[in-house]
Scaffold this motif. Structure first.
Motif, PDB file in Angstrom:
ATOM      1  N   ARG A 120       0.861  -1.176   0.000  1.00 11.01           N
ATOM      2  CA  ARG A 120       0.000   0.000   0.000  1.00 11.01           C
ATOM      3  C   ARG A 120       0.897   1.225   0.000  1.00 11.01           C
ATOM      4  N   LEU A 121       0.572   2.169  -0.864  1.00 18.26           N
ATOM      5  CA  LEU A 121       1.352   3.398  -0.996  1.00 18.26           C
ATOM      6  C   LEU A 121       0.426   4.577  -0.820  1.00 18.26           C
ATOM      7  N   GLN A 122       0.821   5.496   0.035  1.00 17.31           N
ATOM      8  CA  GLN A 122       0.089   6.749   0.194  1.00 17.31           C
ATOM      9  C   GLN A 122       0.943   7.821  -0.470  1.00 17.31           C
ATOM     10  N   PRO A 123       0.611   8.209  -1.723  1.00 17.09           N
ATOM     11  CA  PRO A 123       1.498   9.083  -2.495  1.00 17.09           C
ATOM     12  C   PRO A 123       1.600  10.514  -1.975  1.00 17.09           C
ATOM     13  N   PHE A 124       0.587  10.970  -1.233  1.00 15.97           N
ATOM     14  CA  PHE A 124       0.595  12.349  -0.754  1.00 15.97           C
ATOM     15  C   PHE A 124       0.456  12.384   0.762  1.00 15.97           C
ATOM     16  N   PRO A 125       1.132  13.324   1.425  1.00 13.17           N
ATOM     17  CA  PRO A 125       0.955  13.458   2.880  1.00 13.17           C
ATOM     18  C   PRO A 125      -0.498  13.811   3.206  1.00 13.17           C
ATOM     19  N   LEU A 126      -0.892  13.538   4.456  1.00 11.07           N
ATOM     20  CA  LEU A 126      -2.247  13.873   4.891  1.00 11.07           C
ATOM     21  C   LEU A 126      -2.470  15.376   4.819  1.00 11.07           C
ATOM     22  N   ASP A 127      -3.587  15.743   4.236  1.00 16.12           N
ATOM     23  CA  ASP A 127      -4.017  17.135   4.186  1.00 16.12           C
ATOM     24  C   ASP A 127      -5.481  17.114   4.588  1.00 16.12           C
ATOM     25  N   TYR A 128      -5.781  17.721   5.707  1.00 16.34           N
ATOM     26  CA  TYR A 128      -7.134  17.606   6.251  1.00 16.34           C
ATOM     27  C   TYR A 128      -8.190  18.319   5.414  1.00 16.34           C
ATOM     28  N   ASN A 129      -7.776  19.010   4.350  1.00 16.17           N
ATOM     29  CA  ASN A 129      -8.742  19.615   3.434  1.00 16.17           C
ATOM     30  C   ASN A 129      -9.094  18.685   2.275  1.00 16.17           C
ATOM     31  N   TRP A 130      -8.305  17.630   2.091  1.00 15.49           N
ATOM     32  CA  TRP A 130      -8.504  16.697   0.976  1.00 15.49           C
ATOM     33  C   TRP A 130      -8.603  15.263   1.490  1.00 15.49           C
ATOM     34  N   PRO A 131      -9.223  14.379   0.705  1.00 17.89           N
ATOM     35  CA  PRO A 131      -9.266  12.970   1.128  1.00 17.89           C
ATOM     36  C   PRO A 131      -7.862  12.351   1.117  1.00 17.89           C
ATOM     37  N   ALA A 132      -7.640  11.408   2.019  1.00 13.73           N
ATOM     38  CA  ALA A 132      -6.390  10.644   2.025  1.00 13.73           C
ATOM     39  C   ALA A 132      -6.493   9.580   0.939  1.00 13.73           C
ATOM     40  N   LEU A 133      -5.516   9.516   0.062  1.00 15.95           N
ATOM     41  CA  LEU A 133      -5.513   8.552  -1.039  1.00 15.95           C
ATOM     42  C   LEU A 133      -4.467   7.471  -0.771  1.00 15.95           C
ATOM     43  N   THR A 134      -4.831   6.232  -1.061  1.00 10.79           N
ATOM     44  CA  THR A 134      -3.919   5.102  -0.919  1.00 10.79           C
ATOM     45  C   THR A 134      -4.045   4.225  -2.154  1.00 10.79           C
ATOM     46  N   VAL A 135      -2.911   3.894  -2.757  1.00  8.37           N
ATOM     47  CA  VAL A 135      -2.865   2.987  -3.895  1.00  8.37           C
ATOM     48  C   VAL A 135      -2.414   1.627  -3.359  1.00  8.37           C
ATOM     49  N   SER A 136      -3.088   0.564  -3.778  1.00 12.46           N
ATOM     50  CA  SER A 136      -2.722  -0.764  -3.295  1.00 12.46           C
ATOM     51  C   SER A 136      -2.538  -1.712  -4.466  1.00 12.46           C
ATOM     52  N   ALA A 137      -1.676  -2.695  -4.253  1.00  8.36           N
ATOM     53  CA  ALA A 137      -1.450  -3.747  -5.246  1.00  8.36           C
ATOM     54  C   ALA A 137      -1.191  -5.042  -4.486  1.00  8.36           C
ATOM     55  N   SER A 138      -1.707  -6.138  -5.001  1.00  9.15           N
ATOM     56  CA  SER A 138      -1.453  -7.430  -4.369  1.00  9.15           C
ATOM     57  C   SER A 138      -1.442  -8.521  -5.426  1.00  9.15           C
ATOM     58  N   ALA A 139      -0.756  -9.601  -5.081  1.00 11.87           N
ATOM     59  CA  ALA A 139      -0.697 -10.781  -5.940  1.00 11.87           C
ATOM     60  C   ALA A 139      -0.979 -12.003  -5.074  1.00 11.87           C
ATOM     61  N   THR A 140      -1.834 -12.881  -5.578  1.00  7.45           N
ATOM     62  CA  THR A 140      -2.152 -14.129  -4.892  1.00  7.45           C
ATOM     63  C   THR A 140      -1.565 -15.272  -5.704  1.00  7.45           C
ATOM     64  N   PHE A 141      -0.869 -16.158  -5.016  1.00  3.93           N
ATOM     65  CA  PHE A 141      -0.201 -17.284  -5.687  1.00  3.93           C
ATOM     66  C   PHE A 141      -0.919 -18.583  -5.349  1.00  3.93           C
ATOM     67  N   PRO A 142      -1.092 -19.460  -6.334  1.00  7.43           N
ATOM     68  CA  PRO A 142      -1.820 -20.719  -6.103  1.00  7.43           C
ATOM     69  C   PRO A 142      -0.970 -21.749  -5.360  1.00  7.43           C
ATOM     70  N   THR A 143      -0.665 -21.460  -4.098  1.00  5.24           N
ATOM     71  CA  THR A 143       0.180 -22.352  -3.309  1.00  5.24           C
ATOM     72  C   THR A 143      -0.613 -23.467  -2.627  1.00  5.24           C
ATOM     73  N   GLY A 144      -1.919 -23.316  -2.540  1.00  5.85           N
ATOM     74  CA  GLY A 144      -2.756 -24.364  -1.948  1.00  5.85           C
ATOM     75  C   GLY A 144      -3.039 -25.464  -2.953  1.00  5.85           C
ATOM     76  N   ARG A 145      -3.610 -26.562  -2.471  1.00  3.65           N
ATOM     77  CA  ARG A 145      -3.984 -27.675  -3.362  1.00  3.65           C
ATOM     78  C   ARG A 145      -5.111 -27.231  -4.283  1.00  3.65           C
ATOM     79  N   SER A 146      -4.919 -27.454  -5.567  1.00  5.29           N
ATOM     80  CA  SER A 146      -5.884 -27.013  -6.577  1.00  5.29           C
ATOM     81  C   SER A 146      -7.078 -27.960  -6.663  1.00  5.29           C
ATOM     82  N   PRO A 147      -8.291 -27.419  -6.817  1.00  7.13           N
ATOM     83  CA  PRO A 147      -9.453 -28.285  -7.048  1.00  7.13           C
ATOM     84  C   PRO A 147      -9.488 -28.824  -8.481  1.00  7.13           C
ATOM     85  N   PHE A 148      -8.622 -28.297  -9.356  1.00  2.00           N
ATOM     86  CA  PHE A 148      -8.615 -28.704 -10.758  1.00  2.00           C
ATOM     87  C   PHE A 148      -7.606 -29.802 -11.061  1.00  2.00           C
ATOM     88  N   ASP A 149      -6.793 -30.183 -10.096  1.00  2.00           N
ATOM     89  CA  ASP A 149      -5.775 -31.216 -10.307  1.00  2.00           C
ATOM     90  C   ASP A 149      -6.441 -32.584 -10.221  1.00  2.00           C
TER      91      ASP A 149
END
Length: 188
Positions: A120-149
């Motif tokens: 999670r990245l907050q590109p701008f410091p908090l400014d109480y006159n504007w909304p706080a913005l946060t950019v997020s990115a995630s990746a999920t890896f198929p490490t569990g047992r697959s139902p398709f195997d």
């Protein structure tokens, strides 16, 4: 004297000091070098009865009731780490236990589920006159047992596929309420 330690209170000097100096915080994410650990537990049950009946010339020629029961326990451990004051990384590891009883498959499984990593990245410091913005990115890896195997006759502990998510979150405190909004894109 009001903030002095009272009898029976634990050592909270650091918490008090951090609370009183929180106004100098420019970002709402974890501060650099800080860790948080989160534990979640969930239980789900799925049960169904399938009734199969064949009628030929008004006669019942086949009648069968199939009961299916499935129990799933998830223990989810998440670790967040503040890389910078405006950048937080996280890892989530689910530990999955399943039990199933049906005509097709019966038994149990205990394994790691699908692991995810994100930031999670907050590109701008908090400014109480504007909304706080946060950019997020995630990746999920198929490490569990697959139902398709099809080579295994074991219960699945994962989804069988990976995925990526990008998101933008906005929040604004308008006393006495907080307004939140988010826009996310997920690709599996």
């Amino acid at each position: 004297a009001t903030l002095a330690k009272q009898e029976g209170e634990g050592e909270n000097r650091e918490v008090l000091e951090e609370t009183l100096t929180a106004t100098d915080k420019d970002y709402s994410l974890l501060r650099s070098g800080r860790f948080t650990f989160t534990y979640d537990f969930s239980y789900s049950y799925i049960g169904e009865q399938l009734i199969e009946a064949d009628f030929t010339a008004n006669d019942l020629t086949n009648f069968n009731i199939e009961n299916t029961q499935g129990h799933t326990l998830r223990n989810i451990v998440s670790v967040d780490y503040g890389i910078l004051d405006n950048l937080t990384a996280n890892v989530t590891v689910p530990l999955v236990s399943k039990y199933s009883d049906s005509d097709e498959i019966s038994g149990d499984a205990h394994s790691v589920g699908d692991v995810s990593v994100g930031a999670r990245l907050q590109p701008f410091p908090l400014d109480y006159n504007w909304p706080a913005l946060t950019v997020s990115a995630s990746a999920t890896f198929p490490t569990g047992r697959s139902p398709f195997d099809s080579s295994q006759r074991e219960l699945a502990t994962g989804s069988g596929y990976g995925g990526y998510t990008l998101g933008l979150n906005a929040s604004k405190v308008i006393d006495p309420v907080a307004i939140f909004g988010s826009l996310n894109f997920t690709y599996n």
